[in-house]
Design a protein around this motif. Sequence first.
Motif, short mmCIF file in Angstrom:
data_model
loop_
_atom_site.label_atom_id
_atom_site.label_comp_id
_atom_site.label_asym_id
_atom_site.label_seq_id
_atom_site.Cartn_x
_atom_site.Cartn_y
_atom_site.Cartn_z
N ALA A 268 9.76 16.08 -3.56
CA ALA A 268 9.77 15.11 -4.65
C ALA A 268 10.98 14.18 -4.55
N VAL A 269 12.10 14.72 -4.15
CA VAL A 269 13.30 13.91 -3.98
C VAL A 269 13.11 12.91 -2.83
N ILE A 270 12.53 13.36 -1.75
CA ILE A 270 12.27 12.48 -0.61
C ILE A 270 11.30 11.37 -1.01
N ILE A 271 10.27 11.71 -1.78
CA ILE A 271 9.32 10.71 -2.24
C ILE A 271 10.02 9.68 -3.11
N ALA A 272 10.89 10.13 -4.01
CA ALA A 272 11.62 9.22 -4.89
C ALA A 272 12.52 8.28 -4.10
N VAL A 273 13.20 8.81 -3.10
CA VAL A 273 14.09 7.99 -2.28
C VAL A 273 13.29 6.97 -1.48
N LEU A 274 12.20 7.40 -0.87
CA LEU A 274 11.36 6.48 -0.11
C LEU A 274 10.75 5.41 -1.01
N PHE A 275 10.33 5.80 -2.21
CA PHE A 275 9.77 4.83 -3.15
C PHE A 275 10.80 3.77 -3.48
N SER B 214 0.83 -1.20 0.00
CA SER B 214 0.00 0.00 0.00
C SER B 214 0.87 1.25 0.00
N LEU B 215 1.92 1.24 0.79
CA LEU B 215 2.82 2.38 0.84
C LEU B 215 3.53 2.56 -0.50
N ILE B 216 3.91 1.46 -1.12
CA ILE B 216 4.53 1.53 -2.44
C ILE B 216 3.57 2.16 -3.45
N ALA B 217 2.31 1.77 -3.40
CA ALA B 217 1.32 2.32 -4.33
C ALA B 217 1.15 3.82 -4.12
N ILE B 218 1.06 4.25 -2.87
CA ILE B 218 0.89 5.67 -2.56
C ILE B 218 2.12 6.47 -3.00
N LEU B 219 3.30 5.97 -2.64
CA LEU B 219 4.53 6.66 -3.03
C LEU B 219 4.70 6.67 -4.55
N GLY B 220 4.30 5.58 -5.20
CA GLY B 220 4.37 5.53 -6.66
C GLY B 220 3.48 6.57 -7.31
N LEU B 221 2.26 6.72 -6.78
CA LEU B 221 1.36 7.74 -7.31
C LEU B 221 1.91 9.15 -7.07
N LEU B 222 2.42 9.38 -5.87
CA LEU B 222 3.00 10.70 -5.58
C LEU B 222 4.19 11.00 -6.49
N LEU B 223 5.01 9.99 -6.70
CA LEU B 223 6.17 10.17 -7.58
C LEU B 223 5.73 10.42 -9.02
N PHE B 224 4.70 9.69 -9.47
CA PHE B 224 4.16 9.90 -10.81
C PHE B 224 3.70 11.34 -10.98
N PHE B 225 2.95 11.85 -10.01
CA PHE B 225 2.46 13.22 -10.12
C PHE B 225 3.60 14.24 -10.01
N ALA B 226 4.61 13.95 -9.20
CA ALA B 226 5.75 14.86 -9.11
C ALA B 226 6.48 14.93 -10.45
N ILE B 227 6.60 13.79 -11.12
CA ILE B 227 7.26 13.78 -12.42
C ILE B 227 6.36 14.47 -13.45
#
Length: 64
Positions: A28-35, A6-19
């Motif tokens: 955005a960098v923190i989201i990418a690292v956590l993902f 679930s966390l991967i899905a949320i972080l993936g969506l956030l990273l998608f929108f950041a990109i």
Amino acid sequence: MSITVSLIAILGLLLFFAIKLRSATTGAVIIAVLFGFYLARTDAAPSVNDTVTSLTNALTDIGT
């Protein structure tokens, strides 16, 4: 495992929108690292590692 997925899905969506928004902020960098960190802990990690290894080998073969 379900919390991680679930966390991967949320972080993936956030990273998608950041990109998509071309956001290069600290958040955005923190989201990418956590993902990447949480993705490495899933069952997908060996597949991702094999794919990256294959791509880097292909790129080095093109250069020679």
